[in-house]
Structures are given as structure tokens and as C-alpha cells.
Design an enzyme around this catalytic site. Sequence first.
Site, short mmCIF file in Angstrom:
data_model
loop_
_atom_site.label_atom_id
_atom_site.label_comp_id
_atom_site.label_asym_id
_atom_site.label_seq_id
_atom_site.Cartn_x
_atom_site.Cartn_y
_atom_site.Cartn_z
N HIS A 298 0.83 -1.21 0.00
CA HIS A 298 0.00 0.00 0.00
C HIS A 298 0.86 1.26 0.00
O HIS A 298 0.55 2.23 -0.69
CB HIS A 298 -0.92 -0.01 1.23
N HIS A 341 0.75 -2.89 9.37
CA HIS A 341 2.15 -3.10 8.99
C HIS A 341 3.05 -2.59 10.11
O HIS A 341 2.68 -1.68 10.85
CB HIS A 341 2.49 -2.35 7.69
N ASP A 345 8.29 -1.83 7.76
CA ASP A 345 7.69 -2.17 6.46
C ASP A 345 7.40 -0.91 5.65
O ASP A 345 7.70 -0.82 4.46
CB ASP A 345 6.39 -2.94 6.65
#
Length: 412
Positions: A298, A341, A345
Site C-alpha cells: 500500500h 504493517h 515495512d
Amino acid sequence: MSRRQANFNLQVEGAEMACTQVSVRRWTTKHVAKWLKEEGFCDYVDLLCNRHRLDGTSLLTLTEYDLRSPPLELKVLGDIKRLMVSLRKLQKQNSDVLEDLGLGCDGHVPQGDWLRNGDSGRDCDGAGGGLSGEQYLQYSNGKCKQHTRRLDPEYWKTVVSSVYVVFVFGFTSFVMVIVHERVPDMRTYPPLPDIFLDSVPRIPWAFAMAEACGVILCNIWLLVLLLHKHSLMGTVFMLRCVTMFVTSLSVPGQHLQCSGKIYGDMWAKLRRAVAIWSGFGMSLTGVHTCGDYMFSGHTVVLTMLNFFVTEYTPRTWNFIHTLSWVLNLFGIFFILAAHEHYSIDVFIAFYITTRLFLYYHTLANTRAYQQSRRARIWFPMFSFFECNVNGPVPNEYGWPFSKPTFMRRLIG
């Protein structure tokens, strides 16, 4: 002196009387040799006229970048500068010829000005200073006008790049299925310590907001892609396939009901991969995955869309650029606030995406890979896609369809 060189010199002397009456466009190598001798560049007659066969037209389009780079590679800075002064005088005297050739009175701009990302020059006093490699200046009635040279479309490369992106997204979806089967057991491997996740309470609706930011950015990008005359992420996702497959991190939050799923045979895995691919990997479309943490897909999408929007829109579109950055940064915050996350990350995803985007466009805008075999080895796809693009892509917009006509007039 060789017989060939002696014959060439005799032919040059025989053409001297007629040279002044011949248009520069009709100059042969003998006329160019005579002009070089008159300007005091006898040492370069053999290089430019005998070896590289420069005629009048090619002489007018010669640039300082041509003199410095292969195959000419002139080494004496003073000679380069003096030759460019003489060339500019000649170009000014033959501005009508250059205009017929589709060039400005200053010819091409030097390579150093190709770092402007296709924006307009801010100063028209210099010889093309501040303009990109695809733009030039023309002086008419004392006014400075800016023009943009045409870029030939390469539709087949667009098809190849589209196939590459679709393949990478499909391969990423399949790897996500494999990774989901290997997700660590939450009872054995609890969430890892994370400063941000431990300090900020989870916001249940934050991940949906992050995806909403991505949808808005995607719509802006699609509009730019539709209207941009010279339209241009798969490599980042290919790298993501490697990182999330090699190391399986534990689930970042207890709210995530993740357990290793066995999808059975290969066909079941492929069906799941198609479901992820068709749903764009978004929870808004009902896709829920686990194990694909290092690094955040994302964040990659949000950052890449932001950089595409800000790169391929004019610098004066401050509102669009500010909105793009706000959506990017808020989207990253919502990803972390949703505890979907780890912080590492998101950080690694943002760093890799920005570096790859900037490296790619720096190489393309400066044409540095032309002199670097290392760049061609490490970036073979870049060399393939950018081999016919000289400098930055100009930010020009137009309605891509023939109808309605008022849209073509409005945007064109």
C-alpha cells in the site's frame, strides 16, 4: 601528408570562391572544412569532416554536448567554448534555415539543462539556459518564444510495459498466496516490538482511509495519464515478492485473525491469486491477506502515484502537488494507525520506491546511461524503454479523442 589528405585540401581550396554564395544547408564537407579553417580550427578538420562527414546541416545542429561526448570527445575546454561561440554566430546568421529544420536559433540545449524535468525556462537571456532537452528558444521581433520538439510515440513499447506490469501484479498475487501459507502462528510468534505501534492505539477504520487516499490518488493519476501527450511500477513489486517470500514476519497486531492457510493443489492457489489480483489486493474489495509485510505494498502504491502526479504535472500546479503529498503522507499514517504493517515495512517501502523513481528519472533526464555500460547492465529494461527519449518528457496536455471538439479546444 597522405595523397587522400592532399586531394581533400585541393578540393577545399577550389570551393572557397563559391562557398560564400552557397546556402549553409547545401554545404558539403569541403565547405565545412573551409569554414573551420577560417575560424581557426584547422586541427579539427580531419576529425569533423573526414572521419564524421559533417555537412552544413549537421554543423548547424552541432551542440556542446555533441563535442564533449562520444564519438567526438573533444578534450580542450578552450577549443570547445571557442567553437561553440563560432557555431552560435553561424546559427544566428542562418536562423531561417534552423527554423525550417524545426530548431531554434540556438540549436539544441546543452545536456546540463536536462535536469529541469520538462519545465519552462525561467530565464530567456542565456542561450537556452533553463530549458529542458526537449525545448528550445526562438527569437522573433525581439521576443523570446519557447517551443517544444515532438516526441515520436512508441505504442509497441507501451504495450510491452503494460504486459510487464500485469505480469508482475499477477506474480505478486501468487506469491502472496504462498506467503499466507507460511504465516507464523500467532501463539508461538507474538507481534514484534514496534515503537509506533506500541505508542499509538489502533484505529479500526484507518486502513480503509488509507485505501481511500490511494483511490483518490489513482483517479488523479489516471486523469493525468489520459490527458498527458507523452504518457510513460512493476519492478518495485517484483522486489517486494522476493523480500516477503524470503522472510516471514509475525503478525503485527492481535486484531488480525491470521493463520496459515493451505489452498491445496496448484489450481486452488491460482484461483486465490486471481481473486487477489482482480481485487487489487484491497480490503475495500473484500481481499484480506496475511504474511505480506516486508514491505508495504500500500505504501508503494501511494508513493508511486504521488511521485507520478508531481513529476508529470507542471510545477505551477501547487494545489495538485500539495494534495498529492497530503494524501500520500496521510495514507502512510493510516496504514500504521491501523496496525496493518510494522513501521519498518512502511519505511523501507517508502525509501525503495522514492529511490527507484528518482534514480530512473535522473538517468533518463541526463541520458547518463548512454556513456555507462554499468547502467545498461544493471538497468536493461530502462535502456530498452528510454533509448529513444532525449531528456525529460515535456508536460503537454491534450484531449486524446476526436470528439467532443470543445474538449479538444479547451484542453489543447
